[in-house]
Scaffold this motif. Structure first.
Motif, short mmCIF file in Angstrom:
data_model
loop_
_atom_site.label_atom_id
_atom_site.label_comp_id
_atom_site.label_asym_id
_atom_site.label_seq_id
_atom_site.Cartn_x
_atom_site.Cartn_y
_atom_site.Cartn_z
N ASN A 117 0.82 -1.22 0.00
CA ASN A 117 0.00 0.00 0.00
C ASN A 117 0.85 1.26 0.00
O ASN A 117 0.53 2.25 -0.65
N ARG A 118 1.96 1.23 0.75
CA ARG A 118 2.81 2.40 0.83
C ARG A 118 3.58 2.65 -0.46
O ARG A 118 3.81 3.80 -0.85
N HIS A 119 3.96 1.57 -1.15
CA HIS A 119 4.74 1.73 -2.38
C HIS A 119 3.85 2.07 -3.58
O HIS A 119 4.23 2.88 -4.43
N SER A 120 2.70 1.45 -3.67
CA SER A 120 1.79 1.69 -4.80
C SER A 120 0.39 1.98 -4.27
O SER A 120 -0.51 1.13 -4.34
N PRO A 121 0.18 3.15 -3.67
CA PRO A 121 -1.15 3.44 -3.10
C PRO A 121 -2.19 3.64 -4.20
O PRO A 121 -2.02 4.45 -5.11
N GLY A 122 -3.28 2.90 -4.09
CA GLY A 122 -4.39 3.05 -5.04
C GLY A 122 -4.02 2.73 -6.47
O GLY A 122 -4.56 3.31 -7.41
N SER A 123 -3.09 1.79 -6.67
CA SER A 123 -2.65 1.46 -8.03
C SER A 123 -3.76 0.70 -8.77
O SER A 123 -4.36 -0.23 -8.22
N THR A 124 -4.03 1.12 -10.00
CA THR A 124 -5.01 0.43 -10.85
C THR A 124 -4.34 -0.57 -11.78
O THR A 124 -5.04 -1.33 -12.46
N ARG A 125 -3.01 -0.56 -11.83
CA ARG A 125 -2.30 -1.52 -12.67
C ARG A 125 -2.16 -2.84 -11.92
O ARG A 125 -1.92 -2.88 -10.72
N ARG A 126 -2.32 -3.93 -12.63
CA ARG A 126 -2.21 -5.26 -12.03
C ARG A 126 -0.77 -5.53 -11.64
O ARG A 126 0.15 -5.46 -12.45
N LEU A 127 -0.54 -5.84 -10.34
CA LEU A 127 0.78 -6.15 -9.82
C LEU A 127 0.86 -7.63 -9.49
O LEU A 127 -0.16 -8.31 -9.34
N THR A 128 2.08 -8.13 -9.35
CA THR A 128 2.30 -9.49 -8.87
C THR A 128 3.19 -9.44 -7.65
O THR A 128 4.10 -8.60 -7.55
N LEU A 129 2.94 -10.34 -6.71
CA LEU A 129 3.70 -10.39 -5.47
C LEU A 129 4.11 -11.83 -5.20
O LEU A 129 3.27 -12.70 -4.94
N GLY A 130 5.41 -12.09 -5.27
CA GLY A 130 5.93 -13.42 -4.97
C GLY A 130 6.28 -13.54 -3.50
O GLY A 130 6.74 -12.58 -2.87
N ALA A 131 6.04 -14.73 -2.94
CA ALA A 131 6.30 -14.96 -1.52
C ALA A 131 6.43 -16.47 -1.30
O ALA A 131 6.10 -17.28 -2.16
N ASP A 132 6.89 -16.84 -0.09
CA ASP A 132 7.04 -18.25 0.24
C ASP A 132 5.76 -18.80 0.85
O ASP A 132 4.72 -18.13 0.89
N LYS A 133 5.82 -20.03 1.34
CA LYS A 133 4.62 -20.70 1.84
C LYS A 133 4.05 -20.06 3.09
O LYS A 133 2.89 -20.27 3.43
N GLY A 134 4.85 -19.31 3.82
CA GLY A 134 4.36 -18.66 5.02
C GLY A 134 3.28 -17.63 4.74
O GLY A 134 2.54 -17.24 5.66
N TYR A 135 3.16 -17.19 3.49
CA TYR A 135 2.15 -16.21 3.12
C TYR A 135 0.92 -16.86 2.49
O TYR A 135 0.02 -16.14 2.06
N ASP A 136 0.89 -18.18 2.43
CA ASP A 136 -0.25 -18.89 1.84
C ASP A 136 -1.38 -18.98 2.86
O ASP A 136 -1.57 -20.00 3.54
N SER A 137 -2.12 -17.90 2.99
CA SER A 137 -3.25 -17.81 3.91
C SER A 137 -4.45 -17.26 3.15
O SER A 137 -4.31 -16.37 2.31
N ALA A 138 -5.63 -17.77 3.47
CA ALA A 138 -6.83 -17.39 2.71
C ALA A 138 -7.13 -15.91 2.85
O ALA A 138 -7.46 -15.23 1.86
N ASP A 139 -7.03 -15.37 4.07
CA ASP A 139 -7.33 -13.94 4.25
C ASP A 139 -6.29 -13.05 3.57
O ASP A 139 -6.63 -12.01 2.99
N PHE A 140 -5.03 -13.45 3.59
CA PHE A 140 -3.99 -12.66 2.93
C PHE A 140 -4.18 -12.68 1.42
O PHE A 140 -4.07 -11.63 0.75
N ILE A 141 -4.48 -13.82 0.85
CA ILE A 141 -4.70 -13.93 -0.59
C ILE A 141 -5.91 -13.10 -1.00
O ILE A 141 -5.91 -12.41 -2.03
N SER A 142 -6.96 -13.13 -0.17
CA SER A 142 -8.15 -12.34 -0.48
C SER A 142 -7.86 -10.84 -0.44
O SER A 142 -8.33 -10.08 -1.30
N ASP A 143 -7.07 -10.41 0.53
CA ASP A 143 -6.72 -8.99 0.61
C ASP A 143 -5.90 -8.55 -0.59
O ASP A 143 -6.07 -7.43 -1.10
#
Length: 393
Positions: free
Chosen positions: A282-308
């Motif tokens: 949010n701080r780096h790309s506030p309100g960005s309308t361009r589609r971004l990608t975010l790579g992460a490890d398995k520790g970020y594989d959570s349903a609420d995080f993916i939904s956000d």
């Protein structure tokens, strides 16, 4: 012919520091980028300082000296001031002349701590990334995120029960002093008839740092806290490792050249990595309308995080868990998912640099605010250390 070993003893010597530094020294390009970034922050410095009073150390010199301390792994401010007395390279980079006096270490530390807050460190990193030569190196669509543990400046002996918690169930050790006798006890010594001067207790090494046995005790963040650094938390990331008092540092990396674009320090817990990732995006790309990608490890594989992430118009290129994964074939079928999974591993390189060169394996600061400023400045120095080679190609 053998030369003579004689001291010249000349009264005057004209030394130009600019001629003493090699033309191809990597610090030349780093200093150029840093000076341009500091020039863009000149209005910010004007708002921080008063127009009246004694002049303080220039903020530009404070930041350049802090960068030198990180880049050359100088372990303390006192050693930094000592080396600046005779190191012409340090003097040239900071902006001191050959005859300029070096600051007192405590004065330097006080001035630097007032200037380099977490917010100012972030502005300095942003100014470096916005440089005309650095900005083309960055990707504005593909990013990676990860976290690492930073050992706190507190020992396990400082992890004591909280005041509102019940005392631990353990017997007094052999080194514990006996309880004072009760005044009504029959074994109490009679009151002396005359005034006696009691000798001062001698401080021994046993009283200062007594032996402690933690075996069999239940110690958790809910019932215990460090008296040295109350914001440090007992935590471990891997199942086979031992828990330590630590903080958690988080970084957001762009995937083109592996430069850090955001940094954050939080208390260590199981949800800190995902919360910090959302804040940094949010701080780096506030309100960005361009589609971004975010790579992460398995520790970020959570349903609420993916939904956000999906609500923020960010495609979660997160490694899948073996069971109950929130990542499905809609994401993994694309070729970009495999590319992000390969590129995200480069985020470990800035962590390794910060802990070996930048002295972030164990911090000597206390609290998330001061540590956050140091961690962000270290990541900015890591970016600067890579710029000479990146710009040369």
């Amino acid at each position: 012919m053998r030369g003579t070993d004689e001291t010249s003893g000349s009264l005057f010597s004209y030394v130009d520091l600019e001629d003493r530094i090699p033309a191809k020294h990597p610090l030349r390009k780093i200093r150029q980028v840093v000076n341009d970034a500091l020039f863009s922050l000149d209005p910010e410095f004007d708002r921080l300082y008063s127009v009246d009073g004694r002049p303080s150390i220039a903020p530009e010199r404070l930041i350049r000296a802090s960068l030198i301390q990180i880049l050359f792994s100088v372990r303390s401010e006192r050693q930094l001031m000592e080396q600046m007395e005779y190191n012409l390279l340090f003097r040239w980079f900071v902006g001191l002349g050959i005859d300029d006096p070096v600051w007192v270490p405590t004065v330097f530390t006080k001035n630097r701590d007032r200037l380099l807050t977490t917010e100012m460190s972030r502005k300095f990193m942003t100014a470096i990334l916005a440089h005309s030569e650095v900005k083309p190196l960055l990707s504005d669509e593909h990013f990676s995120v990860d976290g690492t543990l930073i050992k706190a400046w507190a020992s396990m002996k400082s992890f004591q029960p909280k005041a509102d918690a019940a005392p631990p169930d353990r017997a007094d050790g052999p080194d514990d002093p006996p309880p004072p006798p009760s005044p009504s006890s029959s074994t109490a010594a009679p009151e002396p008839s005359h005034t006696e001067i009691e000798p001062m207790p001698r401080k021994t090494s046993r009283n200062r740092n007594a032996e402690a046995d933690f075996r069999g005790q239940k110690r958790s963040n809910a019932t215990h806290a460090s008296v040295t650094d109350p914001q440090a938390r007992l935590y471990k990331k891997s199942p086979g490792a031992g828990a330590i008092l630590c903080f958690m540092g988080h970084t957001l990396m762009e995937n083109r050249n592996g430069l850090i674009v955001q940094a954050e320090v939080t208390q260590a817990d199981g949800h800190a990595e995902r919360k910090a990732a959302l804040e940094m995006v949010n701080r780096h790309s506030p309100g960005s309308t361009r589609r971004l990608t975010l790579g992460a490890d398995k520790g970020y594989d959570s349903a609420d995080f993916i939904s956000d992430l999906r609500q923020m118009c960010v495609t979660p290129h997160v490694a899948r868990k073996s069971r109950h994964s929130a990542i499905d074939g809609r994401t993994t079928r694309h070729s970009g998912y495999a590319v992000s999974q390969k590129r995200r591993k480069k985020i470990e390189e800035p962590f390794g640099w910060a802990k070996t060169v930048g002295s972030m394996a164990q911090t000597m600061l206390r609290g998330t605010e001061r540590l956050g400023a140091q961690f962000t400045m270290t990541m900015a120095a890591c970016n600067l250390a890579r710029l000479p080679k990146l710009l040369a190609t």
